[in-house]
Design a protein around this motif. Structure first.
Motif: not given
Length: 657
Positions: A461-481
């Motif tokens: 499930l995690a790979d399926d969600v994070l395979g979407n570049d938009t969703w992964f970038k949103q998660w990455l930005d949230g963790e960075r902030v």
């Protein structure tokens, strides 16, 4: 030369007239007729007798007459030259490379012969086309007759199928015969303006699809009725959360003749439809081992839970009632369907998989028994003794069916909630963490999730969600902030450069630091019996927490993205802060030292250079050195762990390739 005498006129034919009557070309080569010859002779005689005539005779001046005659002769020659030039141009355009510029007469004769031959061929071709017209019409009649015979045979097949609705074998034969009839109408038989083969093929396809749809509805309804008659599903399978604390009775579905017959009919229809190209072949069906290795299929089966996976229809119908409680609680407006509690529906689905694992146990091979679902699907009925064993026997990966029926609804629910989650960084991070946890728990609790699809495993499930570049970038930005805000809060704290024990984050001289350092505790990042600053220890805890976020990921690019965009900026910021403090110490300026926010050691308004000298100066330098040494030591220890060693090896392999 008398003015009223007619002169010889050059023929003036057009190109179309010459092509229509080629014999006119000879007119250019004929001499003037007798009517023009006599006036020309009189003119010559008159010119020769002019000197002998009396000067008083009324006659034009000989000199003027001679000039007039010469001028007329030049005009005639000029006209003839123009005619010859035009004629040669016409011949050159008509003959092309075959034109002979030396002999005009020979060229005209050859052109006349070619025009006569061309006219003869055109007439012959018209006669041949007239002869071919009846044969083409006859061919069209033959095609129409063949199509009519195919439609009549289709009517006969449908009548036989309707007369034997209870005979599954007859229904499958009818479906196969209709498919053969469809293939019998070749699209290559279509001629210009002949639409009968196309319409016949469309009609046969419509009848075949109608029969397949009718059988599909009938068999599916029969299977659902058989399940309802046996009160499927049992309560313990429908609500696994309520049966965790009590013993679950085994479920028996074999031995029910109505269920077995309906199940085999649905499987037979799906497998027959797959052979005829009417539907996809079930992904769980495994081919039996072959003697020749060259015949082993090379295609990789689809992963359970993915869109490419084709489920076994009978297993999907069986699992639909089990999912009713899941849809009631987590696909409705119930209070249990909460966006901030993904662990609720994930835990429920994991319990369903564990509860039904015995029912969907796969057979180890083609000869040993498996779970009840595997035994229901094992043999195709009705079977014919003359069929080879490979055509009669089925080896199904029923564990993959269980995983697909559980994971596919989860994927659809998660995809539906992602547009809301991407706008909430905290909820998005929490949800992805729960997806990662579910993937790990599923593979730990149900081992076929690791081995399905020839070792590729079920969909994560995690790979399926994070395979979407938009969703992964949103998660990455949230963790960075989040990491940046947490680190900035520590640096701005007055206790940022206080010496603490790395394992407990406590200061013996100031017990109140326990409350300040409490939220930053992380036992995994602590080092026993080491003294460092609170800011350095907090930095390593933040880095360790970020590592825990991306460590379960399977994409090297996503792991490197966390290192580059989240962890490295924090290390760079801390290194810049320490360098600035050391520069202030070197300058030995209290004014410059006070101007640096978040300095090592607090300075009041009356401070001077004494704050950077003696024991105070040594203390400030030691805090900077202890901070840098602690962070360096932590990074070295992490670089020797198996995770970072594997990551380094993967990056090195990319460089070599």
């Amino acid at each position: 030369m008398s003015g009223g005498v007619a002169r010889f006129e050059v023929p003036r034919y057009t190109l179309e007239e010459l092509r229509a009557e080629p014999q006119r070309l000879m007119h250019y080569l004929q001499a003037p007729d007798t009517q023009c010859t006599e006036p020309n002779a009189y003119t010559s005689a008159d010119l020769s007798l002019l000197p002998l005539l009396d000067e008083r005779a009324e006659h034009p001046d000989p000199k003027e007459a001679a000039e007039h005659a010469n001028h007329a002769n030049q005009n005639a020659l000029h006209v003839l030259q123009n005619v010859e030039t035009n004629l040669r141009a016409i011949l050159s355009s008509a003959l092309g490379e075959d034109y002979n510029d030396d002999d005009l007469v020979e060229t005209l004769q050859r052109l006349t012969e070619q025009l006569q031959v061309s006219t003869s061929k055109s007439t012959t071709q018209q006669h041949e086309e007239a002869d071919d017209a009846p044969s083409e019409t006859l061919e069209q009649l033959y095609i129409a007759r063949n199509c009519t015979q195919l439609l009549a045979e289709a009517d006969e097949v449908e009548a036989q199928a309707m007369a034997r609705t209870d005979d599954v074998h007859a229904q499958m034969n009818a479906l196969q015969r209709l498919t053969i009839l469809v293939d019998g109408v070749s699209l290559s038989q279509q001629k210009d303006g002949l639409q009968f083969p196309k319409r016949a093929r469309e009609e046969l396809v419509r009848r075949r699809d109608a029969l397949y749809g009718q059988l599909e509805r009938r068999y599916h309804t029969a299977l659902r009725e058989a399940l309802q008659a046996m009160h499927w599903p049992p309560p313990e399978l429908e609500n696994p959360d309520a049966t965790k604390k009590r013993e679950v009775k085994p479920v028996h579905i074999l031995g029910n003749s109505q269920l077995e017959g309906a199940w085999s009919d649905v499987c037979e229809l799906q497998l027959t439809g797959a052979e005829l190209g009417l539907c996809g072949a079930p992904s769980c069906i495994k081919p039996l081992p072959l003697v020749s290795t060259s015949e082993i299929p090379g295609s990789t089966p689809a992963q359970p839970g993915s869109d490419a996976y084709v489920p076994l229809t009978a297993a999907s119908i069986l699992f639909q009632p089990i999912l009713l409680r899941f849809r009631f609680h987590f696909d409705s407006d119930r209070s249990t369907n909460r966006l901030d509690k993904p662990e609720w529906f994930l835990r429920h689905m994991l319990a369903l998989v564990q509860m039904n694992s015995e029912l969907f146990a796969p057979a180890p091979d083609a000869w040993h028994p498996g779970g009840q679902i595997a035994e229901l699907t094992r043999l195709r009925r009705p079977t014919s003794p003359d069929q080879p064993f490979r055509k009669r026997h089925i080896l199904a990966d029923t564990a993959a069916e269980l995983l697909h029926n559980a994971l596919y609804p989860l994927r659809k629910k998660i995809h539906a909630s992602m547009p809301l989650l991407v706008s909430e960084p905290a909820l998005l991070a929490h949800s992805i963490f729960q997806y990662l946890t579910f993937d790990a728990d599923l593979r730990e609790a149900y081992h076929p999730a690791l081995m399905a699809s020839d070792g590729r495993g079920a969909v994560r499930l995690a790979d399926d969600v994070l395979g979407n570049d938009t969703w992964f970038k949103q998660w990455l930005d949230g963790e960075r902030v989040f990491a940046q805000r947490r680190f900035d809060a520590v640096l701005e704290s007055p206790t940022a450069w206080t010496l603490v024990q790395a394992d407990t984050l406590t200061n013996e001289n100031d017990p109140s630091l326990d409350a300040v350092a409490g939220p930053t505790r992380d036992a995994d990042a602590a080092v026993d019996a080491l003294t460092t600053t609170l800011s350095a220890c907090t930095l390593t805890n933040i880095l360790a927490g970020v590592t825990e976020r991306y460590q379960p990921l399977h994409s090297l690019a996503q792991q490197c993205a966390f290192v580059i965009h989240v962890q490295r900026p924090l290390l760079s910021q801390f290194e810049v802060r320490l360098s600035r403090h050391m520069d202030a110490m070197e300058a030995m300026s209290s004014i410059f030292s006070r101007a640096i926010p978040g300095e090592i050691g607090s300075l009041d308004a009356s401070s001077n250079n004494e704050e950077v000298r003696g024991t105070k100066g040594i203390t400030r330098i030691m805090k900077a050195l202890l901070s840098a040494e602690f962070v360096r030591q932590q990074l070295e220890e992490w670089s020797e762990t198996s995770f970072f060693l594997d990551m380094n090896e993967n990056i090195a392999s990319l460089d070599k390739s």
